[in-house]
Design a protein around this motif. Structure first.
Motif, PDB file in Angstrom:
ATOM      1  N   PHE A   1      73.026  -4.001  58.499  1.00  0.00           N
ATOM      2  CA  PHE A   1      73.617  -5.281  58.890  1.00  0.00           C
ATOM      3  C   PHE A   1      74.518  -5.081  60.086  1.00  0.00           C
ATOM      4  O   PHE A   1      75.292  -4.123  60.119  1.00  0.00           O
ATOM      5  N   ASP A   2      74.437  -5.976  61.039  1.00  0.00           N
ATOM      6  CA  ASP A   2      75.356  -5.925  62.165  1.00  0.00           C
ATOM      7  C   ASP A   2      76.513  -6.896  61.921  1.00  0.00           C
ATOM      8  O   ASP A   2      76.304  -8.031  61.484  1.00  0.00           O
TER       9      ASP A   2
ATOM     10  N   ALA B   1      59.104  -6.311  53.401  1.00  0.00           N
ATOM     11  CA  ALA B   1      59.363  -4.918  53.797  1.00  0.00           C
ATOM     12  C   ALA B   1      58.542  -3.948  52.965  1.00  0.00           C
ATOM     13  O   ALA B   1      58.324  -4.162  51.778  1.00  0.00           O
ATOM     14  N   LYS B   2      58.080  -2.890  53.642  1.00  0.00           N
ATOM     15  CA  LYS B   2      57.253  -1.873  52.985  1.00  0.00           C
ATOM     16  C   LYS B   2      58.015  -0.540  52.959  1.00  0.00           C
ATOM     17  O   LYS B   2      59.011  -0.362  53.658  1.00  0.00           O
ATOM     18  N   ASP B   3      57.477   0.373  52.173  1.00  0.00           N
ATOM     19  CA  ASP B   3      58.032   1.715  52.049  1.00  0.00           C
ATOM     20  C   ASP B   3      58.319   2.320  53.439  1.00  0.00           C
ATOM     21  O   ASP B   3      57.430   2.385  54.278  1.00  0.00           O
ATOM     22  N   GLY B   4      59.573   2.705  53.683  1.00  0.00           N
ATOM     23  CA  GLY B   4      59.929   3.341  54.951  1.00  0.00           C
ATOM     24  C   GLY B   4      60.514   2.409  55.997  1.00  0.00           C
ATOM     25  O   GLY B   4      60.938   2.856  57.070  1.00  0.00           O
ATOM     26  N   ASP B   5      60.582   1.112  55.695  1.00  0.00           N
ATOM     27  CA  ASP B   5      61.099   0.163  56.692  1.00  0.00           C
ATOM     28  C   ASP B   5      62.627   0.212  56.818  1.00  0.00           C
ATOM     29  O   ASP B   5      63.340   0.518  55.863  1.00  0.00           O
ATOM     30  N   VAL B   6      63.085  -0.110  58.012  1.00  0.00           N
ATOM     31  CA  VAL B   6      64.514  -0.295  58.278  1.00  0.00           C
ATOM     32  C   VAL B   6      64.691  -1.745  58.732  1.00  0.00           C
ATOM     33  O   VAL B   6      64.102  -2.172  59.725  1.00  0.00           O
ATOM     34  N   ILE B   7      65.478  -2.495  57.969  1.00  0.00           N
ATOM     35  CA  ILE B   7      65.644  -3.932  58.223  1.00  0.00           C
ATOM     36  C   ILE B   7      66.970  -4.177  58.936  1.00  0.00           C
ATOM     37  O   ILE B   7      68.003  -3.644  58.524  1.00  0.00           O
ATOM     38  N   ILE B   8      66.941  -4.993  59.969  1.00  0.00           N
ATOM     39  CA  ILE B   8      68.188  -5.418  60.630  1.00  0.00           C
ATOM     40  C   ILE B   8      68.433  -6.885  60.294  1.00  0.00           C
ATOM     41  O   ILE B   8      67.512  -7.714  60.318  1.00  0.00           O
ATOM     42  N   SER B   9      69.690  -7.198  59.938  1.00  0.00           N
ATOM     43  CA  SER B   9      70.133  -8.582  59.758  1.00  0.00           C
ATOM     44  C   SER B   9      71.617  -8.640  60.129  1.00  0.00           C
ATOM     45  O   SER B   9      72.185  -7.615  60.491  1.00  0.00           O
ATOM     46  N   HIS B  10      72.199  -9.820  60.011  1.00  0.00           N
ATOM     47  CA  HIS B  10      73.612  -9.986  60.374  1.00  0.00           C
ATOM     48  C   HIS B  10      74.461 -10.383  59.171  1.00  0.00           C
ATOM     49  O   HIS B  10      74.012 -11.155  58.338  1.00  0.00           O
ATOM     50  N   ILE B  11      75.681  -9.846  59.144  1.00  0.00           N
ATOM     51  CA  ILE B  11      76.586 -10.147  58.031  1.00  0.00           C
ATOM     52  C   ILE B  11      77.841 -10.852  58.558  1.00  0.00           C
ATOM     53  O   ILE B  11      78.855 -10.951  57.878  1.00  0.00           O
ATOM     54  N   ASN B  12      77.739 -11.397  59.775  1.00  0.00           N
ATOM     55  CA  ASN B  12      78.923 -11.989  60.415  1.00  0.00           C
ATOM     56  C   ASN B  12      78.774 -13.484  60.716  1.00  0.00           C
ATOM     57  O   ASN B  12      79.551 -14.033  61.496  1.00  0.00           O
ATOM     58  N   GLN B  13      77.762 -14.129  60.127  1.00  0.00           N
ATOM     59  CA  GLN B  13      77.534 -15.553  60.433  1.00  0.00           C
ATOM     60  C   GLN B  13      77.478 -16.369  59.140  1.00  0.00           C
ATOM     61  O   GLN B  13      76.406 -16.795  58.707  1.00  0.00           O
ATOM     62  N   PRO B  14      78.637 -16.594  58.515  1.00  0.00           N
ATOM     63  CA  PRO B  14      78.648 -17.253  57.206  1.00  0.00           C
ATOM     64  C   PRO B  14      78.137 -18.693  57.220  1.00  0.00           C
ATOM     65  O   PRO B  14      77.758 -19.217  56.174  1.00  0.00           O
ATOM     66  N   THR B  15      78.083 -19.332  58.389  1.00  0.00           N
ATOM     67  CA  THR B  15      77.642 -20.734  58.420  1.00  0.00           C
ATOM     68  C   THR B  15      76.145 -20.864  58.709  1.00  0.00           C
ATOM     69  O   THR B  15      75.596 -21.964  58.665  1.00  0.00           O
TER      70      THR B  15
END
Ligand SMILES: [Zn+2]
Length: 246
Positions: free
Chosen positions: A47-48, A195-209
């Motif tokens: 998470f960014d 997501a499959k075995d071995g994946d790296v997921i990016i998402s954001h944890i700074n946009q509560p709205t």
């Protein structure tokens, strides 16, 4: 007429030469972790935390479901989100905090804009961004970061080489979970749940709205229900392209 054409052509060519001398061709590196090869597989959630606030929907879901994650934090976000940092530090088994830069400036050493954000623009400015991000993390008492992910996750190849020299691995990804936090909840949930075995997921944890955060929670609960194992980057063997990890 022919002469004029030739002249215009030469002007066009010299313009291309000028612009390519200034704007580097950027790369968006990928990252995969070593697959589990048995069971439902394993994935790394990253998470960014660029700037702004904390999406407590995601933070609470991670804590309540004991799902480990790697959080890329900036100096700006750390200053404004003391309560969330406190929660993450209270769960060292779940949260690994890594370096997202001091001021959320793209790690590109030539002056250009990426998604409308001005790049660092020089080698010195890239170094300052990376080092100030690490220093901000050190001030919170967190272990020294080992991974760096620049703002926008795009880099000039020469910046990648500089960051590697500082001792950081660079965290690409293999699934763009929330499209920079701008996707709807349904699409975000679908991408993450796929997501499959071995994946790296990016998402954001700074946009509560943003609606995307709701989708992030749905997606990771779907993965958990499938028996997927979650690992942090420190606990996984991550392999990236463009010289980001080797
Ligand atoms: Zn960011």
């Amino acid at each position: 007429m022919r002469l004029l054409q030739r002249h215009l052509c030469m002007i066009a060519m010299s313009l291309v030469a000028v612009s390519s001398a200034h704007a580097a061709t950027l790369v968006e590196p990928t990252l995969h972790i070593k697959p589990a090869a048995s069971g439902a597989g394993r994935v790394a959630l990253t998470f960014d935390a660029c700037d702004g606030r904390t999406d407590t929907r995601i933070l609470s879901a991670l804590v309540e479901n004991k799902i480990p994650a790697t959080i890329f934090v900036t100096g700006i976000w750390l200053r404004r989100n003391a309560a969330a940092v406190e929660i993450m530090r209270a769960h060292p088994d779940l949260f690994e905090l890594e370096n997202h830069g001091g001021r959320h400036i793209p790690a590109v050493d030539t002056p250009q804009k990426i998604y409308g954000i001005k790049s660092a623009g020089s080698p010195d400015a890239v170094l300052a961004e990376v080092e100030s991000g690490a220093a901000a993390l050190a001030r919170t008492g967190e272990p020294t970061p080992k991974w760096f992910r620049g703002a926008t996750a795009e880099y000039s190849p020469s910046a990648i080489a500089m960051i590697r020299k500082l001792g950081f691995k660079i965290a690409g990804f293999s699934i763009n979970g929330d499209g920079g936090s701008l996707l709807g909840a349904k699409e975000t949930a679908k991408r993450i749940a796929a997501a499959k075995d071995g994946d790296v997921i990016i998402s954001h944890i700074n946009q509560p709205t943003h609606a995307a955060g709701e989708g992030v929670v749905q997606g990771l609960l779907a993965l958990k229900a499938k028996g997927m194992i979650f690992v942090r980057l420190d606990d996984a063997d991550g392999t990236g392209n463009h010289g980001t990890t080797d």
